[in-house]
Design a protein around this motif. Structure first.
Motif, PDB file in Angstrom:
ATOM      1  N   ASP A  60       0.852  -1.191   0.000  1.00 58.63           N
ATOM      2  CA  ASP A  60       0.000   0.000   0.000  1.00 58.63           C
ATOM      3  C   ASP A  60       0.893   1.248   0.000  1.00 58.63           C
ATOM      4  O   ASP A  60       1.033   1.919   1.026  1.00 58.63           O
ATOM      5  CB  ASP A  60      -0.928  -0.004   1.213  1.00 58.63           C
ATOM      6  CG  ASP A  60      -2.033   1.032   1.121  1.00 58.63           C
ATOM      7  OD1 ASP A  60      -1.970   1.913   0.229  1.00 58.63           O
ATOM      8  OD2 ASP A  60      -2.963   0.975   1.946  1.00 58.63           O
ATOM      9  N   PRO A  61       1.509   1.572  -1.146  1.00 60.13           N
ATOM     10  CA  PRO A  61       2.461   2.686  -1.181  1.00 60.13           C
ATOM     11  C   PRO A  61       1.828   4.060  -0.979  1.00 60.13           C
ATOM     12  O   PRO A  61       2.545   5.030  -0.715  1.00 60.13           O
ATOM     13  CB  PRO A  61       3.073   2.578  -2.580  1.00 60.13           C
ATOM     14  CG  PRO A  61       2.008   1.927  -3.399  1.00 60.13           C
ATOM     15  CD  PRO A  61       1.330   0.949  -2.459  1.00 60.13           C
ATOM     16  N   ASP A  62       0.517   4.158  -1.071  1.00 57.82           N
ATOM     17  CA  ASP A  62      -0.140   5.449  -0.940  1.00 57.82           C
ATOM     18  C   ASP A  62      -0.625   5.739   0.480  1.00 57.82           C
ATOM     19  O   ASP A  62      -1.236   6.776   0.725  1.00 57.82           O
ATOM     20  CB  ASP A  62      -1.296   5.550  -1.938  1.00 57.82           C
ATOM     21  CG  ASP A  62      -0.784   5.500  -3.367  1.00 57.82           C
ATOM     22  OD1 ASP A  62       0.304   6.053  -3.629  1.00 57.82           O
ATOM     23  OD2 ASP A  62      -1.454   4.893  -4.217  1.00 57.82           O
ATOM     24  N   LEU A  63      -0.352   4.832   1.404  1.00 57.40           N
ATOM     25  CA  LEU A  63      -0.676   5.051   2.814  1.00 57.40           C
ATOM     26  C   LEU A  63       0.569   5.604   3.498  1.00 57.40           C
ATOM     27  O   LEU A  63       1.643   5.006   3.418  1.00 57.40           O
ATOM     28  CB  LEU A  63      -1.108   3.751   3.491  1.00 57.40           C
ATOM     29  CG  LEU A  63      -1.557   3.879   4.944  1.00 57.40           C
ATOM     30  CD1 LEU A  63      -2.874   4.655   5.042  1.00 57.40           C
ATOM     31  CD2 LEU A  63      -1.703   2.502   5.582  1.00 57.40           C
ATOM     32  N   ILE A  64       0.425   6.769   4.123  1.00 63.23           N
ATOM     33  CA  ILE A  64       1.559   7.380   4.809  1.00 63.23           C
ATOM     34  C   ILE A  64       1.251   7.508   6.300  1.00 63.23           C
ATOM     35  O   ILE A  64       0.091   7.449   6.716  1.00 63.23           O
ATOM     36  CB  ILE A  64       1.945   8.740   4.210  1.00 63.23           C
ATOM     37  CG1 ILE A  64       0.795   9.737   4.287  1.00 63.23           C
ATOM     38  CG2 ILE A  64       2.438   8.571   2.771  1.00 63.23           C
ATOM     39  CD1 ILE A  64       1.178  11.171   3.894  1.00 63.23           C
ATOM     40  N   VAL A  65       2.307   7.690   7.078  1.00 67.20           N
ATOM     41  CA  VAL A  65       2.180   7.750   8.527  1.00 67.20           C
ATOM     42  C   VAL A  65       2.918   8.970   9.068  1.00 67.20           C
ATOM     43  O   VAL A  65       3.941   9.387   8.522  1.00 67.20           O
ATOM     44  CB  VAL A  65       2.725   6.455   9.184  1.00 67.20           C
ATOM     45  CG1 VAL A  65       4.221   6.301   8.933  1.00 67.20           C
ATOM     46  CG2 VAL A  65       2.428   6.407  10.665  1.00 67.20           C
ATOM     47  N   ASN A  66       2.369   9.514  10.135  1.00 68.23           N
ATOM     48  CA  ASN A  66       3.036  10.524  10.937  1.00 68.23           C
ATOM     49  C   ASN A  66       3.004   9.980  12.355  1.00 68.23           C
ATOM     50  O   ASN A  66       1.935   9.641  12.863  1.00 68.23           O
ATOM     51  CB  ASN A  66       2.307  11.865  10.834  1.00 68.23           C
ATOM     52  CG  ASN A  66       2.919  12.904  11.743  1.00 68.23           C
ATOM     53  OD1 ASN A  66       2.714  12.880  12.951  1.00 68.23           O
ATOM     54  ND2 ASN A  66       3.655  13.819  11.164  1.00 68.23           N
ATOM     55  N   LEU A  67       4.157   9.873  12.970  1.00 69.18           N
ATOM     56  CA  LEU A  67       4.272   9.305  14.312  1.00 69.18           C
ATOM     57  C   LEU A  67       5.210  10.199  15.100  1.00 69.18           C
ATOM     58  O   LEU A  67       6.316  10.507  14.631  1.00 69.18           O
ATOM     59  CB  LEU A  67       4.821   7.876  14.202  1.00 69.18           C
ATOM     60  CG  LEU A  67       4.982   7.035  15.444  1.00 69.18           C
ATOM     61  CD1 LEU A  67       3.635   6.770  16.124  1.00 69.18           C
ATOM     62  CD2 LEU A  67       5.642   5.703  15.080  1.00 69.18           C
ATOM     63  N   SER A  68       4.772  10.659  16.265  1.00 68.93           N
ATOM     64  CA  SER A  68       5.613  11.553  17.054  1.00 68.93           C
ATOM     65  C   SER A  68       5.319  11.392  18.537  1.00 68.93           C
ATOM     66  O   SER A  68       4.332  10.770  18.936  1.00 68.93           O
ATOM     67  CB  SER A  68       5.413  13.017  16.618  1.00 68.93           C
ATOM     68  OG  SER A  68       4.073  13.420  16.760  1.00 68.93           O
ATOM     69  N   VAL A  69       6.211  11.972  19.347  1.00 64.89           N
ATOM     70  CA  VAL A  69       6.068  11.971  20.805  1.00 64.89           C
ATOM     71  C   VAL A  69       6.139  13.419  21.278  1.00 64.89           C
ATOM     72  O   VAL A  69       6.977  14.199  20.810  1.00 64.89           O
ATOM     73  CB  VAL A  69       7.173  11.120  21.482  1.00 64.89           C
ATOM     74  CG1 VAL A  69       7.055  11.187  23.000  1.00 64.89           C
ATOM     75  CG2 VAL A  69       7.110   9.669  21.004  1.00 64.89           C
ATOM     76  N   TRP A  70       5.263  13.739  22.211  1.00 60.48           N
ATOM     77  CA  TRP A  70       5.150  15.090  22.757  1.00 60.48           C
ATOM     78  C   TRP A  70       5.141  15.035  24.282  1.00 60.48           C
ATOM     79  O   TRP A  70       4.786  14.006  24.866  1.00 60.48           O
ATOM     80  CB  TRP A  70       3.864  15.745  22.253  1.00 60.48           C
ATOM     81  CG  TRP A  70       3.898  15.985  20.777  1.00 60.48           C
ATOM     82  CD1 TRP A  70       3.743  15.049  19.788  1.00 60.48           C
ATOM     83  CD2 TRP A  70       4.164  17.213  20.112  1.00 60.48           C
ATOM     84  NE1 TRP A  70       3.883  15.637  18.558  1.00 60.48           N
ATOM     85  CE2 TRP A  70       4.135  16.964  18.724  1.00 60.48           C
ATOM     86  CE3 TRP A  70       4.398  18.512  20.558  1.00 60.48           C
ATOM     87  CZ2 TRP A  70       4.347  17.966  17.786  1.00 60.48           C
ATOM     88  CZ3 TRP A  70       4.598  19.515  19.628  1.00 60.48           C
ATOM     89  CH2 TRP A  70       4.570  19.239  18.263  1.00 60.48           C
ATOM     90  N   ARG A  71       5.496  16.139  24.912  1.00 62.78           N
ATOM     91  CA  ARG A  71       5.526  16.226  26.372  1.00 62.78           C
ATOM     92  C   ARG A  71       4.173  15.880  26.980  1.00 62.78           C
ATOM     93  O   ARG A  71       4.068  15.168  27.972  1.00 62.78           O
ATOM     94  CB  ARG A  71       5.940  17.636  26.802  1.00 62.78           C
ATOM     95  CG  ARG A  71       5.957  17.843  28.313  1.00 62.78           C
ATOM     96  CD  ARG A  71       6.205  19.299  28.700  1.00 62.78           C
ATOM     97  NE  ARG A  71       5.164  20.156  28.159  1.00 62.78           N
ATOM     98  CZ  ARG A  71       5.410  21.277  27.477  1.00 62.78           C
ATOM     99  NH1 ARG A  71       6.633  21.697  27.256  1.00 62.78           N
ATOM    100  NH2 ARG A  71       4.398  22.000  27.017  1.00 62.78           N
ATOM    101  N   ASP A  72       3.105  16.375  26.347  1.00 56.56           N
ATOM    102  CA  ASP A  72       1.756  16.138  26.861  1.00 56.56           C
ATOM    103  C   ASP A  72       0.739  16.492  25.770  1.00 56.56           C
ATOM    104  O   ASP A  72       1.098  17.027  24.722  1.00 56.56           O
ATOM    105  CB  ASP A  72       1.500  16.928  28.146  1.00 56.56           C
ATOM    106  CG  ASP A  72       1.814  18.413  28.034  1.00 56.56           C
ATOM    107  OD1 ASP A  72       1.689  18.995  26.927  1.00 56.56           O
ATOM    108  OD2 ASP A  72       2.190  19.013  29.058  1.00 56.56           O
ATOM    109  N   VAL A  73      -0.500  16.179  26.043  1.00 58.15           N
ATOM    110  CA  VAL A  73      -1.562  16.444  25.066  1.00 58.15           C
ATOM    111  C   VAL A  73      -1.708  17.935  24.771  1.00 58.15           C
ATOM    112  O   VAL A  73      -1.804  18.313  23.598  1.00 58.15           O
ATOM    113  CB  VAL A  73      -2.903  15.822  25.513  1.00 58.15           C
ATOM    114  CG1 VAL A  73      -4.025  16.204  24.555  1.00 58.15           C
ATOM    115  CG2 VAL A  73      -2.790  14.301  25.618  1.00 58.15           C
ATOM    116  N   PRO A  74      -1.716  18.812  25.778  1.00 52.87           N
ATOM    117  CA  PRO A  74      -1.858  20.233  25.445  1.00 52.87           C
ATOM    118  C   PRO A  74      -0.764  20.757  24.507  1.00 52.87           C
ATOM    119  O   PRO A  74      -1.049  21.602  23.643  1.00 52.87           O
ATOM    120  CB  PRO A  74      -1.813  20.927  26.817  1.00 52.87           C
ATOM    121  CG  PRO A  74      -2.362  19.889  27.763  1.00 52.87           C
ATOM    122  CD  PRO A  74      -1.805  18.587  27.238  1.00 52.87           C
ATOM    123  N   ALA A  75       0.463  20.282  24.640  1.00 53.37           N
ATOM    124  CA  ALA A  75       1.538  20.733  23.737  1.00 53.37           C
ATOM    125  C   ALA A  75       1.250  20.304  22.304  1.00 53.37           C
ATOM    126  O   ALA A  75       1.386  21.101  21.371  1.00 53.37           O
ATOM    127  CB  ALA A  75       2.884  20.184  24.206  1.00 53.37           C
TER     128      ALA A  75
END
Length: 152
Positions: A60-75
């Motif tokens: 499925d080459p047209d499916l992309i992902v964004n994955l990240s980590v943040w200090r908290d939900v409000p940030a």
């Protein structure tokens, strides 16, 4: 406690279609804005400066992902909804991407944990099967239940 987020998107047209050029032209800048944001910790990067070349699902080459980590939900929420350049891209998502449900999930992670695509996809599956709760949630669920996280 830090939180991880995953969002996935499937291009309406092939990833390399010229109709997607504006999305790709904005990507480096928006990623730089994320990295400069208060509370940003980490994001998934492939061979380029983004993760669009990484295989999310085999075949499925047209499916992309964004994955990240943040200090908290409000940030994360401040970046996602109040950073003007990100909002501009978000406002145009229907031009580029087909609807997917769920396409976005949040979950708490330990300090220093680097989530994988597999972990994120499992969280999306968990959200689809069980709905939001403390283990995996959405911005809306968090806003209504933030007291569940007090003391974490």
């Amino acid at each position: 406690m830090p939180i991880a987020q995953i969002n996935i998107a499937r291009f309406v047209r092939a990833k390399d279609d010229p109709a997607n050029a504006a999305f790709f032209e904005a990507l480096d800048h928006v990623n730089a804005m994320a990295e400069a944001s208060d509370g940003f910790i980490w994001r998934l990067i492939g061979d380029g400066n983004d993760a669009t070349d990484l295989e999310v699902l085999p075949g499925d080459p047209d499916l992309i992902v964004n994955l990240s980590v943040w200090r908290d939900v409000p940030a994360l929420e401040a970046f996602a909804y109040r950073q003007a350049d990100h909002r501009a891209v978000l406002a145009r998502r229907r031009e580029w991407f087909a609807p997917i449900e769920p396409a976005f999930a949040l979950w708490s992670v330990d300090e220093g944990h680097v989530p994988t695509i597999g972990e994120g996809m499992a969280k999306l599956d968990e959200l689809a099967c069980n709905g939001p709760g403390k283990a995996v949630f959405t911005f809306g669920w968090y806003r209504q239940n933030r007291s569940v996280f007090e003391g974490d």
